[in-house]
Design an enzyme around this catalytic site. Structure first.
Site, PDB file in Angstrom:
ATOM      1  N   ASN A 272      57.587  77.383 -35.460  1.00 42.57           N
ATOM      2  CA  ASN A 272      57.473  78.760 -34.995  1.00 42.57           C
ATOM      3  C   ASN A 272      56.159  79.420 -35.399  1.00 42.57           C
ATOM      4  O   ASN A 272      55.448  78.929 -36.260  1.00 42.57           O
ATOM      5  CB  ASN A 272      58.627  79.572 -35.592  1.00 42.57           C
ATOM      6  CG  ASN A 272      58.623  79.482 -37.105  1.00 42.57           C
ATOM      7  OD1 ASN A 272      59.085  78.493 -37.658  1.00 42.57           O
ATOM      8  ND2 ASN A 272      58.075  80.485 -37.785  1.00 42.57           N
ATOM      9  N   ASP A 317      61.472  82.774 -34.025  1.00 38.47           N
ATOM     10  CA  ASP A 317      61.641  81.605 -34.900  1.00 38.47           C
ATOM     11  C   ASP A 317      62.127  80.393 -34.119  1.00 38.47           C
ATOM     12  O   ASP A 317      63.024  79.676 -34.552  1.00 38.47           O
ATOM     13  CB  ASP A 317      62.593  81.951 -36.058  1.00 38.47           C
ATOM     14  CG  ASP A 317      62.543  80.913 -37.171  1.00 38.47           C
ATOM     15  OD1 ASP A 317      61.691  80.014 -37.113  1.00 38.47           O
ATOM     16  OD2 ASP A 317      63.369  81.007 -38.087  1.00 38.47           O
TER      17      ASP A 317
END
Ligand code: HEC
Length: 704
Positions: A272, A317
């Protein structure tokens, strides 16, 4: 003459009988004794660079599996044990804790040597990062491990003596190296994590496996300040728009990397972005390459070949670090070399691993962040809520933990199915109430809170996924929400451990459980299989730990994964009858003796805040409800003793046991944390079995 001839024909008849009898005996014996197997190792994470987690051994199969029993067990000390062992030279090599290797005789389980990297004492603040090694690699009489202090260490597989170490990460930055190294062509490659804490710039490095010298390094995000290192990064830089505030943008590659020896490509699964909120990272938007991508590079030089991005412009994320399993499939009548990839975002991707061309994708868990993946462009058709700025909180499925974590999937070339440990979950995500005006103070600029109240959230299952039809062939519901890693075998079995301490073999075609073993401890680690002396063995490590979910495992607290419970290496073989020593039950949840405790709500509230802000919860669990990574502080005797408590936090007296030092905490802060933990202790019932008065619901958590 006549008599002589008769004698000769008698002898001939006798010979014929003897041959027939021998053949019959051989047939009878082969039916009674299992087929002898040639010796077979399991030398690296996933068995080899294809990361199929597949064993070609079939002595243990659908017919024989009822005879599978415990051959040996080896007890491990407390600490992270959620790792995959390797087997070579007749030894099982196990890495646990923060960088300790043990070599065990593969047939008897006898300890041959132990190597301590002293990573805990050397790690400083890096010890606070709640992850540990997930596996190791063997090559040419050498064993390679990642350590908590960021070194890649090579150890002699025969003596257990260190050969070399390489400092892969800057120990002053918060990076953590936990993925199993991959060895190929005399080199060893490793990445690392940390892109959830500070805006570091991700990279992977290949080292010479013999000398430990760096061969090449590939950066996974463009250089935020200087010139780009190569043309691929010049291309990537054009996808980062607006201000970058000097940060590296994250994109760490923290899992093991795949390798195709024929193409000589390494496949990097990139994580991420950080800060999570794209406004703080690349204020003008853009795809932000190579975040959340699979990147193929040439294994000799690290030169870029292709990439495929699963979450363009990710800001929730979304990692693509999860397994990249290499397989050969026949698609629409044509043989294709593919990569099978099921990242956190809940879609199962089939990608051409020669060209990077998108072939197909379908969700394998509940997904709300995108409606589907566009067949033409390979890009997600997004739910607009996922670009959360100013829109309030968005109910995202899968949640921040992802639909598939690092716990490996497996692939059987015999069934053509991928065996996926799936987590169903949801989180409320967004940047509501966060002041983004000062990027230095805004942190991740993001909230991601698990919402256990949503129906169907916090469950898990094992799914046999057909990559050709992009649909499940079968599904088995599992207890808890941290499923174990899987292994498929040529015996048409799938092995997987469960959080409730049961090790299971499933029929790979139907999903029927055909064998179970009560392991007495949770199992998240992926199993392996090998053969020595004609016998097939199956090995798995029990116990929880850092890489078993850390903060997340609090959701599984009801399975009482006690930190001090025995963790074990368990090895199974046909007709083996070793008895598992019964473990003592976990310590009862009762209030510790603390006659001097006086309630002080203000100080307790301050302590609760400090416990969360100093990330004690990463290991000791949100609201001090742990999941096996560290002791249960509610029933610990230490909070009752001011001196003992301070010695642990301020002086770091338990560093070598894995408890970090917090030298910077003031006396007042330490007292506040202690006070809150004493209260949490007195919330416990006076006798076992009562309720925890301070526990509202299963806790949510942020970020990660
Ligand atoms: C990275 C993981 C990690 C973090 C973060 C962490 N701890 Fe620990 N802690 C441990 C481990 C592991 C032990 C057990 C060490 C041992 O085996 O004795 C421990 C032990 C302790 C103990 C002794 C408990 C007992 O009964 O033995 C106390 C008290 C404690 N921690 C408090 C804290 C506090 C307060 C924080 C935050 C400021 C914190 N810990 C953060 C891992 C962690």
């Amino acid at each position: 003459m006549q008599a002589q001839r008769r004698r000769r024909s008698n002898a001939g008849l006798f010979f014929l009988f003897a041959v027939m009898a021998a053949i019959l005996l051989a047939i009878a014996l082969s039916a009674a004794t299992p087929k002898k197997l040639p010796d077979a190792d399991w030398q690296s994470f996933g068995n080899d660079g294809r990361e199929q987690h597949y064993s070609p051994l079939d002595q243990v199969n659908l017919n024989t599996v009822p005879r599978l029993g415990l051959a040996w067990q080896f007890e491990l000390p407390p600490g992270n044990s959620v790792t995959q062992p390797v087997m070579a030279e007749g030894k099982v090599f196990v890495v646990t804790g923060h960088g300790t290797i043990r070599a065990l005789n593969a047939v008897s389980g006898k300890l041959l040597w132990e190597f301590e990297s002293h990573a805990r004492e050397r790690a400083g603040k890096l010890l606070r990062v709640g992850w540990g090694p997930k596996g190791l690699a063997y090559w040419n009489h050498r064993v390679f491990i990642p350590t908590q202090d960021g070194r890649l260490v090579a150890v002699d597989a025969r003596s257990g003596k260190q050969l070399w170490d390489a400092q892969e990460i800057d120990p002053t930055q918060i990076r953590n190296m936990t993925g199993a190294p991959r060895v190929y062509d005399g080199k060893v490659i490793i990445g690392h994590g940390g892109g959830d804490i500070t805006p570091i710039r991700g990279y992977v490095t290949a080292y010479d496996a013999i000398s430990g010298k760096q061969v090449w390094r590939f950066y996974t995000t463009p250089n935020p300040v200087g010139p780009q290192e190569n043309a691929a990064l010049e291309m990537a830089a054009k996808t980062w728009l607006g201000d970058r505030y000097g940060g590296g943008g994250g994109g760490t590659a923290w899992h093991s990397l795949s390798y195709d020896p024929e193409l000589d490509y390494i496949y990097i699964g990139v994580g991420n972005g950080y800060p999570y909120n794209q406004l703080l990272r690349s204020s003008g938007g853009g795809d932000n390459l190579f975040l959340a991508s699979v990147v193929a590079v040439k294994a000799k030089t690290g030169e870029y070949v292709w990439h495929y991005q699963t979450c363009p412009g990710e800001q929730w994320d979304c990692t693509s670090t999860q397994d990249i399993t290499l397989a050969d499939l026949v698609i629409d009548g044509k043989p294709r070399k593919v990569a099978l990839h099921a990242p956190k975002n809940g879609f199962f991707y089939v990608i051409d691993r020669v060209t990077g061309q998108f072939i197909s994708a379908k969700n394998f868990a509940k997904v709300t962040w995108a409606y589907s993946i566009d067949q033409k462009t390979g890009r997600p058709i997004e739910n607009p809520g996922i670009r959360y700025h100013g829109k309030g909180m968005f109910e995202m499925w899968p949640g921040v933990r992802g639909a598939h974590s690092w716990i490996p999937q497996s692939f059987s070339p015999r069934t053509g199915l991928t065996y996926l440990p799936v987590i169903e979950g949801a989180s409320m995500i967004g940047d509501e109430g966060i002041d983004l005006s000062d990027p230095k103070k805004a942190g991740s600029g993001y909230k991601g809170e698990s919402d256990p109240a949503l129906p169907g959230a916090h469950t898990s299952h094992l799914t046999a996924w057909d990559p050709l039809t992009q649909s499940p062939r079968w599904k088995v519901d599992l207890p808890g929400n941290w499923p174990g890693g899987t292994m498929a075998t040529a015996g048409d079995l799938v092995f997987q451990g469960r959080i409730d301490g049961v090790f299971v073999a499933y029929d790979a075609r139907s999903g029927k459980a055909v064998w179970t073993f009560q392991a007495d401890a949770p199992i998240a680690a992926p199993p392996i299989s090998y053969s020595v002396g004609g016998r097939q063995y199956v090995t798995v490590i029990t116990g929880n730990g850092a890489s078993g979910g850390g903060i997340f495992s609090a959701g599984n607290a009801r399975y009482r994964t006690d930190y001090r419970m025995p963790r074990r290496v368990l090895t199974f073989a046909l007709d083996a009858k070793t008895r598992l020593p019964r473990s003592a039950p976990p310590a009862p949840l009762v209030a510790p003796l603390d006659p001097d405790y006086r309630a002080n709500p203000d100080l307790e509230a301050k302590g609760a805040g400090l416990f969360a802000r100093n990330a004690c919860l990463i290991c000791h669990g949100p609201n001090a409800v742990p999941g096996g990574t560290a002791p249960d502080l509610r029933i610990s005797p230490y909070p009752a003793s001011a001196e003992g408590f301070k010695a642990i936090l301020r002086d770091g007296v338990l560093v070598s046991a894995g408890m970090p030092k917090y030298g910077e905490l003031s006396d007042d802060d330490i007292e506040a944390i202690r006070q809150w933990l004493r209260k949490r202790g007195q919330d416990m019932p006076k006798t076992p079995g009562g309720p925890d008065k301070g526990q509202k619901t299963e806790q949510g958590m942020t970020g990660a």
